[in-house]
Scaffold this active site. Structure first.
Site, mmCIF file in Angstrom:
data_model
loop_
_atom_site.group_PDB
_atom_site.id
_atom_site.type_symbol
_atom_site.label_atom_id
_atom_site.label_comp_id
_atom_site.label_asym_id
_atom_site.label_seq_id
_atom_site.Cartn_x
_atom_site.Cartn_y
_atom_site.Cartn_z
ATOM 1 N N LYS A 1 -5.094 -0.948 12.114
ATOM 2 C CA LYS A 1 -4.319 -2.250 12.599
ATOM 3 C C LYS A 1 -3.136 -2.441 12.046
ATOM 4 C CE LYS A 1 -7.505 -4.276 9.960
ATOM 5 N NZ LYS A 1 -8.639 -3.132 9.455
ATOM 6 N N THR A 2 -2.604 -1.845 10.830
ATOM 7 C CA THR A 2 -1.266 -2.052 10.356
ATOM 8 C C THR A 2 -0.272 -1.222 11.272
ATOM 9 O OG1 THR A 2 -2.344 -2.175 8.217
ATOM 10 C CG2 THR A 2 0.259 -1.667 8.377
ATOM 11 N N ASP B 1 -1.726 -9.378 7.218
ATOM 12 C CA ASP B 1 -2.974 -8.757 6.914
ATOM 13 C C ASP B 1 -3.789 -9.663 6.548
ATOM 14 O OD1 ASP B 1 -4.266 -6.473 7.192
ATOM 15 O OD2 ASP B 1 -3.512 -5.426 5.580
ATOM 16 N N THR C 1 -10.663 -7.819 8.557
ATOM 17 C CA THR C 1 -11.711 -7.120 8.360
ATOM 18 C C THR C 1 -12.871 -7.978 8.598
ATOM 19 O OG1 THR C 1 -11.694 -7.350 5.985
ATOM 20 C CG2 THR C 1 -10.809 -5.304 7.068
ATOM 21 N N ARG D 1 -8.197 6.798 8.208
ATOM 22 C CA ARG D 1 -7.627 6.670 6.644
ATOM 23 C C ARG D 1 -8.554 7.800 5.993
ATOM 24 N NH1 ARG D 1 -7.170 1.543 4.969
ATOM 25 N NH2 ARG D 1 -4.773 1.524 5.513
#
Ligand code: ADP
Length: 351
Positions: free
Chosen positions: A72-73, A117, A166, A225
């Site tokens: 997302k980032t 975020d 999330t 990640r």
């Protein structure tokens, strides 16, 4: 959700850990064409950006939803670079008062992207201020207190809000409705993770064989990640061994040392499954009893181990408690009992 010490220690923790952001920064794709997988979302964003560039206006507000570690980032940074726009990064929990948000909004420049975020954790007064800002590019600054307080409207530059969450289910509908576009990111396939790992290995100048790459991808829980983190740990092992290239057996040994098994379960996940099967005959058992049996906080078991075990079919949630599935039994080397199917006769509670 507060991050627990257990989550901080875990190699398969999907959320970002302490000092990881600098390491991640080097591995972030810089444009849409480098962004692996998520084809539908990529195509949709591509259309959105192309149209905005044509109109020479900032893009519509965008909501990115999906579990941690899926990009997302990265997508927000790509949006900024594709629009040649500056980006300001903040998060819901970092904004404690509506005034904090008003200060950020009023200092934006025309066309800037504001990345917010964990937007579901924005305090309510700040969220209400955001409604007007998103819709009319305006904030009402309240001057004074009590009955004498007056609202002075302040015009804002046109900006694009990119919200990330999330937990999209926790978003209020007035907020959700103000986004022009919502993109939901899904877990990555093994093949896509292989591409992520190959790309990262090239950037980090790690020599690694294709079968070692597939081994890491299978254990990465569908999450880039985690894939990048496992790659770094495998690289450490290779370095200590003085290997010129990381091969399959090197990758397997390294991941064994770090206790990440062939399906991506770690010690905590296996501990929960083992307790469920061996101490409670496969359940049903309540979460708190299960947490006590593995010596962990309820919160840790619920937020760290359970979502992955349920999503991947090792464990199920039923109205009577948690139960091990046939896959759960066989994963820890136990034969599932014949009557296991009857445990699922009652509808499972939605995770
Ligand atoms: P989120 O904001 O959803 O938690 P991030 O955008 O911080 O996730 O991504 C975590 C890491 O995973 C980044 O460092 C990035 O290198 C990598 N990553 C995520 N998505 C992709 C992708 N589609 N292609 C390549 N790398 C990715």
């Amino acid at each position: 959700m507060e991050r627990t010490p257990v989550a901080e220690d875990r190699l398969v923790e999907p959320a970002i850990k302490g000092e990881e952001s600098a390491l991640e920064h080097a591995l972030r794709p810089n444009n849409l064409s480098e962004f692996i997988g998520q084809h539908r979302v990529r195509a949709q964003i591509d259309v959105l950006l192309t149209a905005a560039r044509h109109r020479k206006t900032p893009a519509d507000h965008i909501l990115l939803s999906g579990p941690p570690g899926l990009g997302k980032t990265t997508l927000a940074l790509i949006l900024a670079s594709e629009m040649s726009a500056p980006i300001r990064i903040t998060s819901g929990p970092a904004i404690t008062h509506a005034g904090d948000l008003a200060a950020i909004l009023s200092s934006l420049v025309e066309g800037e992207i504001l990345f917010l975020d964990e937007i579901h954790r924005l305090p309510r007064p700040a969220e209400e201020l955001l409604y007007l800002a998103m819709e009319d590019f305006r904030v009402d600054v309240i001057v004074g207190k009590g009955p004498g307080a007056t609202a002075i409207p302040l015009q804002l530059p046109h900006f694009t809000l990119v919200g990330a969450t999330t937990r999209s289910g926790l978003l209020t509908s007035p907020l959700r409705d103000r986004f022009g576009f919502t993109a939901h990111l899904d877990f990555y396939s093994d093949e896509e993770l292989e591409q992520v790992i190959s790309r990262s290995a090239a950037l980090l100048k790690i020599s690694i064989s294709p079968d070692a790459i597939s081994e890491i991808s299978r254990r990465s829980r569908g999450t880039p990640r985690i894939a990048n983190r496992l790659l770094r740990r495998v690289r450490d092992y290779g370095q200590v061994q003085g290997a010129s290239q990381i091969d399959l057996s090197g990758a397997r040994t390294a991941l064994e040392i770090y206790e990440v098994d062939e399906m991506g379960l770690d010690r905590l996940d296996r501990g929960v499954l083992t307790a469920l099967v061996e101490r409670f005959n496969g359940g049903p058992v309540g979460l708190s009893t299960l947490a006590i049996a593995v010596g962990e906080e309820i919160e840790t078991v619920e937020s760290v181990a359970e979502p992955f075990l349920v999503r991947n079919g090792f464990m199920a949630r039923t109205p009577r408690g948690r139960v091990a599935t046939a896959l759960g039994y066989s994963h820890i080397g136990r034969t599932p009992p014949a009557q296991i199917a009857s445990l699922f006769d009652t509808p499972a509670i939605d995770a």
